[in-house]
Design an enzyme around this catalytic site. Structure first.
Site, short mmCIF file in Angstrom:
data_model
loop_
_atom_site.label_atom_id
_atom_site.label_comp_id
_atom_site.label_asym_id
_atom_site.label_seq_id
_atom_site.Cartn_x
_atom_site.Cartn_y
_atom_site.Cartn_z
CG ASP A 297 -94.55 -101.59 -65.35
OD1 ASP A 297 -94.36 -100.79 -63.45
OD2 ASP A 297 -94.93 -100.24 -65.74
CB SER B 88 -92.11 -97.57 -62.70
OG SER B 88 -91.27 -98.11 -64.15
#
Length: 288
Positions: free
Chosen positions: A175, A47
């Site tokens: 993610d 991320s």
């Protein structure tokens, strides 16, 4: 202490964890590494950690990354101008992207905000980089290390419900923190000393305040990711594992870049002490 130029210097790799705006604290870590003369042999990230790590892998110094973030994220007018660039430019683009309530195109946003120093592909980076994402339908971790860089960073940062998933290599990716918030194990075979930085944090407050729907969603994600990290640490622990003091910042507090950097600056001295101890231990083992 300076590690550069020493024949006894072990190979060092760095894993930058996910955590939204809290990941701005990674810049302090890069600055400390720069001050110690440490150039990692490999980098991994999830991320925001993948995004900051890509900057370092592209050859940017911590000071350069700090200056860039201050110039872009702390300036409302600059943010507005860059976000304007992400708007659909034609009706056909609207039809192609579809109309999705509250889901933003993270790939277009990154293209508008990332520094020009980042190359188009992994292969053009100065330091090898491994980026984690989550294969949504494959129900497993996806490790991205080659090909298009921006789509990989977008996939790793595609927070569910906030950003739409990324289609890459025939997979739907979201993610990277969902499966691997701090991907330090990806570096175990690449270095003698692995440094891992966890900026996931946790919900902050007390039982007198009911969290909003957004706070509950992000807080639940933090708790899930901390559970994953705790399980991983029981199985194997990197030589250096640090947690900057960033829990009280929210996932989307990007405009508080200066405050995040100021309040997490203590991680610099923590890292320097930890690296001093790690190097001493490594040298003692060699001489034993």
């Amino acid at each position: 202490m300076n590690f550069s130029g020493s024949k006894s210097t072990p190979r060092i790799a760095v894993a930058f964890g996910g955590g939204g705006a809290r990941g701005i604290a990674h810049i302090n870590v890069i600055e400390a590494l720069d001050e110690m003369g440490i150039r990692p042999v490999a980098i991994s990230g999830s991320s925001i950690g993948a995004i900051i790590g890509a900057g370092m892998a592209a050859g940017m110094s911590g000071r350069e990354i700090r200056a860039y973030c201050n110039a872009t994220l702390a300036n409302r007018a600059e943010i507005a101008a860059r976000m304007w660039r992400t708007r659909p430019t034609s009706f056909s683009e609207i039809l192609t992207d579809g109309i999705r309530i509250s889901q933003f195109n993270i790939e277009k946003i990154l293209k508008a905000f990332l520094p020009e120093q980042l190359p188009a592909t992994f292969e053009e980076l100065q330091i090898p980089l491994a980026v984690t994402a989550t294969d949504f339908y494959g129900q497993q971790e996806a490790i991205l290390e080659s090909g298009d860089l921006i789509s990989a960073l977008a996939a790793s940062a595609a927070i569910p419900a906030l950003f739409r998933p990324i289609r890459r290599d025939g997979r739907i990716l979201i993610d990277g923190g969902i499966y691997n918030p701090v991907p330090f194990e990806l570096l175990e075979e690449k270095a003698d000393i692995v440094v891992a930085i966890d900026v996931v944090g946790g919900p902050v407050g007390d039982d007198n305040r009911m969290p909003s729907s957004i706070d509950a969603m992000f807080g639940a994600s933090q708790l899930m990711m901390q559970s994953i990290i705790a399980t991983k640490l029981k199985q194997a622990r990197p030589v250096v594992f640090l947690r900057p003091q960033v829990s009280h910042f929210r996932v989307l507090d990007f405009m508080r870049v200066e405050q995040i950097l100021r309040e997490s600056t203590g991680v610099k001295d923590e890292l320097k002490r930890a690296m001093d101890a790690a190097l001493t231990f490594a040298n003692n083992r060699k001489s034993a």
